[in-house]
Write a protein that holds these residues in place. Structure first.
Motif, PDB file in Angstrom:
ATOM      1  N   VAL A 162       9.975   3.244 -11.997  1.00 21.41           N
ATOM      2  CA  VAL A 162       8.770   2.622 -11.426  1.00 21.41           C
ATOM      3  C   VAL A 162       8.388   3.328 -10.137  1.00 21.41           C
ATOM      4  CG1 VAL A 162       7.770   0.465 -10.571  1.00 21.41           C
ATOM      5  CG2 VAL A 162       9.409   0.408 -12.464  1.00 21.41           C
ATOM      6  N   LEU A 163       9.370   3.684  -9.310  1.00 17.77           N
ATOM      7  CA  LEU A 163       9.089   4.363  -8.052  1.00 17.77           C
ATOM      8  C   LEU A 163       8.480   5.742  -8.300  1.00 17.77           C
ATOM      9  CD1 LEU A 163       9.247   4.439  -4.983  1.00 17.77           C
ATOM     10  CD2 LEU A 163      11.599   5.272  -5.183  1.00 17.77           C
ATOM     11  N   THR A 164       8.999   6.466  -9.292  1.00 12.91           N
ATOM     12  CA  THR A 164       8.446   7.784  -9.624  1.00 12.91           C
ATOM     13  C   THR A 164       6.988   7.666 -10.040  1.00 12.91           C
ATOM     14  OG1 THR A 164      10.616   8.616 -10.304  1.00 12.91           O
ATOM     15  CG2 THR A 164       8.685   9.780 -11.142  1.00 12.91           C
ATOM     16  N   ARG A 165       6.688   6.655 -10.854  1.00 14.40           N
ATOM     17  CA  ARG A 165       5.300   6.450 -11.299  1.00 14.40           C
ATOM     18  C   ARG A 165       4.417   6.083 -10.106  1.00 14.40           C
ATOM     19  NH1 ARG A 165       2.685   4.990 -16.150  1.00 14.40           N
ATOM     20  NH2 ARG A 165       0.460   5.011 -15.679  1.00 14.40           N
ATOM     21  N   ALA A 166       4.930   5.243  -9.202  1.00 15.08           N
ATOM     22  CA  ALA A 166       4.135   4.854  -8.033  1.00 15.08           C
ATOM     23  C   ALA A 166       3.866   6.060  -7.141  1.00 15.08           C
ATOM     24  CB  ALA A 166       4.878   3.765  -7.267  1.00 15.08           C
ATOM     25  N   ASN A 167       4.857   6.906  -6.952  1.00 17.89           N
ATOM     26  CA  ASN A 167       4.654   8.097  -6.129  1.00 17.89           C
ATOM     27  C   ASN A 167       3.630   9.035  -6.749  1.00 17.89           C
ATOM     28  OD1 ASN A 167       6.413   7.837  -3.870  1.00 17.89           O
ATOM     29  ND2 ASN A 167       8.180   8.190  -5.191  1.00 17.89           N
ATOM     30  N   ALA A 168       3.586   9.076  -8.080  1.00 26.76           N
ATOM     31  CA  ALA A 168       2.649   9.980  -8.762  1.00 26.76           C
ATOM     32  C   ALA A 168       1.214   9.437  -8.777  1.00 26.76           C
ATOM     33  CB  ALA A 168       3.129  10.211 -10.198  1.00 26.76           C
ATOM     34  N   ALA A 222      12.159  -9.078  -3.509  1.00 22.30           N
ATOM     35  CA  ALA A 222      11.344  -9.614  -2.418  1.00 22.30           C
ATOM     36  C   ALA A 222      11.655  -8.895  -1.113  1.00 22.30           C
ATOM     37  CB  ALA A 222      11.592 -11.109  -2.269  1.00 22.30           C
ATOM     38  N   SER A 223      10.732  -9.012  -0.178  1.00 20.71           N
ATOM     39  CA  SER A 223      10.906  -8.467   1.164  1.00 20.71           C
ATOM     40  C   SER A 223      10.284  -9.456   2.148  1.00 20.71           C
ATOM     41  CB  SER A 223      10.218  -7.101   1.279  1.00 20.71           C
ATOM     42  OG  SER A 223       8.809  -7.259   1.270  1.00 20.71           O
ATOM     43  N   PRO A 224      10.588  -9.331   3.441  1.00 26.74           N
ATOM     44  CA  PRO A 224       9.953 -10.236   4.410  1.00 26.74           C
ATOM     45  C   PRO A 224       8.428 -10.211   4.336  1.00 26.74           C
ATOM     46  CG  PRO A 224      11.787  -9.103   5.435  1.00 26.74           C
ATOM     47  CD  PRO A 224      11.618  -8.487   4.073  1.00 26.74           C
ATOM     48  N   ARG A 225       7.862  -9.029   4.082  1.00 29.70           N
ATOM     49  CA  ARG A 225       6.400  -8.937   4.020  1.00 29.70           C
ATOM     50  C   ARG A 225       5.824  -9.635   2.789  1.00 29.70           C
ATOM     51  NH1 ARG A 225       3.910  -3.142   6.011  1.00 29.70           N
ATOM     52  NH2 ARG A 225       4.349  -3.403   8.237  1.00 29.70           N
ATOM     53  N   THR A 226       6.451  -9.426   1.630  1.00 29.92           N
ATOM     54  CA  THR A 226       5.933 -10.078   0.421  1.00 29.92           C
ATOM     55  C   THR A 226       6.118 -11.585   0.508  1.00 29.92           C
ATOM     56  OG1 THR A 226       8.055  -9.684  -0.704  1.00 29.92           O
ATOM     57  CG2 THR A 226       6.294  -8.080  -1.061  1.00 29.92           C
ATOM     58  N   SER A 227       7.209 -12.020   1.152  1.00 26.81           N
ATOM     59  CA  SER A 227       7.425 -13.463   1.312  1.00 26.81           C
ATOM     60  C   SER A 227       6.379 -14.061   2.243  1.00 26.81           C
ATOM     61  CB  SER A 227       8.832 -13.725   1.854  1.00 26.81           C
ATOM     62  OG  SER A 227       9.817 -13.262   0.945  1.00 26.81           O
ATOM     63  N   ALA A 228       6.097 -13.363   3.355  1.00 30.70           N
ATOM     64  CA  ALA A 228       5.094 -13.858   4.298  1.00 30.70           C
ATOM     65  C   ALA A 228       3.710 -13.895   3.659  1.00 30.70           C
ATOM     66  CB  ALA A 228       5.079 -12.983   5.548  1.00 30.70           C
ATOM     67  N   ALA A 229       3.433 -12.931   2.776  1.00 34.85           N
ATOM     68  CA  ALA A 229       2.133 -12.886   2.092  1.00 34.85           C
ATOM     69  C   ALA A 229       2.097 -13.790   0.867  1.00 34.85           C
ATOM     70  CB  ALA A 229       1.814 -11.448   1.683  1.00 34.85           C
ATOM     71  N   GLY A 266       0.767  -1.235   0.000  1.00 31.70           N
ATOM     72  CA  GLY A 266       0.000   0.000   0.000  1.00 31.70           C
ATOM     73  C   GLY A 266       0.798   1.285   0.000  1.00 31.70           C
ATOM     74  N   ALA A 267       2.099   1.218  -0.248  1.00 32.90           N
ATOM     75  CA  ALA A 267       2.926   2.422  -0.336  1.00 32.90           C
ATOM     76  C   ALA A 267       3.764   2.334  -1.608  1.00 32.90           C
ATOM     77  CB  ALA A 267       3.821   2.549   0.895  1.00 32.90           C
ATOM     78  N   PRO A 268       4.207   3.470  -2.152  1.00 26.67           N
ATOM     79  CA  PRO A 268       4.917   3.469  -3.437  1.00 26.67           C
ATOM     80  C   PRO A 268       6.161   2.578  -3.469  1.00 26.67           C
ATOM     81  CG  PRO A 268       4.222   5.689  -2.905  1.00 26.67           C
ATOM     82  CD  PRO A 268       3.927   4.862  -1.707  1.00 26.67           C
ATOM     83  N   ARG A 269       7.016   2.679  -2.468  1.00 29.25           N
ATOM     84  CA  ARG A 269       8.278   1.928  -2.514  1.00 29.25           C
ATOM     85  C   ARG A 269       8.055   0.404  -2.456  1.00 29.25           C
ATOM     86  NH1 ARG A 269      13.815   2.644  -1.968  1.00 29.25           N
ATOM     87  NH2 ARG A 269      13.464   4.888  -2.146  1.00 29.25           N
ATOM     88  N   PRO A 270       7.231  -0.127  -1.542  1.00 32.22           N
ATOM     89  CA  PRO A 270       6.996  -1.573  -1.561  1.00 32.22           C
ATOM     90  C   PRO A 270       6.403  -2.061  -2.884  1.00 32.22           C
ATOM     91  CG  PRO A 270       6.276  -0.657   0.517  1.00 32.22           C
ATOM     92  CD  PRO A 270       6.602   0.509  -0.360  1.00 32.22           C
ATOM     93  N   LEU A 271       5.512  -1.261  -3.475  1.00 33.86           N
ATOM     94  CA  LEU A 271       4.935  -1.664  -4.758  1.00 33.86           C
ATOM     95  C   LEU A 271       5.997  -1.677  -5.851  1.00 33.86           C
ATOM     96  CD1 LEU A 271       2.485  -2.427  -6.476  1.00 33.86           C
ATOM     97  CD2 LEU A 271       2.084   0.025  -6.851  1.00 33.86           C
ATOM     98  N   ALA A 272       6.849  -0.659  -5.872  1.00 28.73           N
ATOM     99  CA  ALA A 272       7.910  -0.596  -6.882  1.00 28.73           C
ATOM    100  C   ALA A 272       8.873  -1.767  -6.726  1.00 28.73           C
ATOM    101  CB  ALA A 272       8.650   0.733  -6.776  1.00 28.73           C
ATOM    102  N   ARG A 273       9.225  -2.089  -5.491  1.00 21.47           N
ATOM    103  CA  ARG A 273      10.117  -3.234  -5.247  1.00 21.47           C
ATOM    104  C   ARG A 273       9.464  -4.529  -5.742  1.00 21.47           C
ATOM    105  NH1 ARG A 273      14.243  -3.192  -1.658  1.00 21.47           N
ATOM    106  NH2 ARG A 273      13.668  -5.293  -1.011  1.00 21.47           N
ATOM    107  N   PHE A 274       8.187  -4.694  -5.435  1.00 20.59           N
ATOM    108  CA  PHE A 274       7.453  -5.895  -5.846  1.00 20.59           C
ATOM    109  C   PHE A 274       7.434  -6.020  -7.366  1.00 20.59           C
ATOM    110  CE2 PHE A 274       3.234  -7.376  -7.311  1.00 20.59           C
ATOM    111  CZ  PHE A 274       3.301  -8.701  -6.902  1.00 20.59           C
TER     112      PHE A 274
END
Length: 254
Positions: free
Chosen positions: A241-247, A215-222, A202-210
Motif C-alpha cells: 500500500v505504501l509503494t502504491r501511495a508513493n507512486a 490509527a495515529s493521534p492525527r487520525t484520532s483527532a480528526a 496528505g502524505a503517502p505514509r499517513p494514507l497507507a497507515r490509515f
C-alpha cells in the motif's frame, strides 16, 4: 518522549491518576464523625466537591485542590485513608505521565526530522527481526544450531529436539502469505479523501497507515477512525500500500 528525555530536553516525573471515583460504604455524617477540628473541615470541603452519579461519586482532584486551597497529594492521601478504613470503595482511572521541560530545542523541525528518521530505522530493524523469526521457523537445518549461531556459538552436532530434528530433518513449510490486490475503486476514493483531509492524510505514509487500519493521534483527532475507508486494506501488506501511495500521490495532493 524517551528520545526527548535521552537528548536532555525533558525529565520524567512521577505518574499520577487523573480521575478518582468512589462508592460510599457509609453515610457522609458517619465519615465526618470520625474526625475532629481542621481534619474534619478539610474532609467536608473535599466531599462538597464530589459529583454523585447513580452509584459512584466522582472527584476532579486537581480542581478540588485549587478550589479549597489544599495540596493535591493531601486529597489523594485522604481518599486512600477512607478506602483503607472501608468507608469508601475507591477506584482510579487515567494514568498521567508528568515531564519537566529542561531545554527547549532550538530547531524543532530538525529535531522532528531526526526522530522520524530514527523511528523509520527502528521500524526497519523490527521488520527484519520478524523476518529472521520466520526464517528460523522454516530453516532447513537444526533450528537450535541456527539460534546458537545467531548468538555467536556453534553446536558440534544437531540438537536432536527441535522440530527439524524430530520430524526427520525436514523443514517446516510455512503457509504462503496472502497478497490480495488493491481494489481500484477503493483506491480512487482513498485518494479523494486524502485530498480532502490533506492536513492529516496528505502524505503517502499517513494514507497507507490509515488504509491499513493503523490509527495515529492525527487520525484520532480528526475522527477518521469511523470512516468507511479506515482499514479498507487491512489484509493487504503495508509495504504494498505504501509503494502504491508513493507512486500515485502527486505533489499537489501532498
Amino acid at each position: 518522549l524517551t528520545y526527548l528525555e535521552l537528548a536532555g530536553h525533558l525529565k520524567a516525573g512521577t505518574p499520577f491518576y487523573s480521575r478518582y471515583k468512589f462508592q460510599p460504604l457509609t453515610t457522609s455524617a458517619d465519615m465526618l464523625s470520625r474526625f475532629e477540628g481542621e481534619r474534619r473541615e478539610f474532609l467536608t470541603s473535599v466531599l462538597r466537591h464530589t459529583h454523585k452519579a447513580k452509584t459512584w461519586c466522582h472527584i476532579d482532584v486537581q480542581q478540588t485542590a485549587a478550589a479549597i486551597g489544599q495540596n493535591r497529594d493531601r486529597i489523594v492521601r485522604a481518599l486512600d485513608y477512607l478506602a483503607e478504613q472501608r468507608l469508601i470503595e475507591l477506584r482510579t482511572e487515567g494514568v498521567r505521565q508528568t515531564f519537566r521541560l529542561l531545554d527547549k530545542p532550538a530547531d524543532l523541525k530538525r529535531l522532528g526530522d531526526e526522530f522520524h528518521r530514527r523511528l523509520l530505522e527502528r521500524e526497519r530493524r523490527e521488520i527484519e527481526r520478524l523476518g529472521q523469526v520466520l526464517n528460523l521457523a522454516g530453516h532447513d537445518g537444526c533450528q537450535v544450531g541456527l539460534l546458537a549461531q545467531h548468538f555467536g556459538e556453534k553446536l558440534p552436532q544437531p540438537c536432536g529436539h527441535c522440530s527439524w530434528c524430530r520430524d526427520g530433518r525436514k523443514p517446516v513449510k510455512l503457509l504462503p502469505r496472502r497478497d490480495p490486490p488493491i481494489d481500484e475503486d477503493v483506491w480512487r476514493r482513498a485518494l479523494a479523501v486524502a485530498k480532502e483531509k490533506r492536513e492529516v492524510l496528505g502524505a503517502p505514509r499517513p494514507l497507507a497507515r490509515f488504509l491499513c487500519g493503523m490509527a495515529s493521534p492525527r487520525t484520532s483527532a480528526a475522527r477518521l477512525g469511523g470512516n468507511a475507508l479506515f482499514g479498507a486494506f487491512s489484509d493487504v501488506p503495508f509495504a504494498k500500500v505504501l509503494t502504491r501511495a508513493n507512486a500515485d500521490m502527486t505533489p499537489s495532493s501532498r
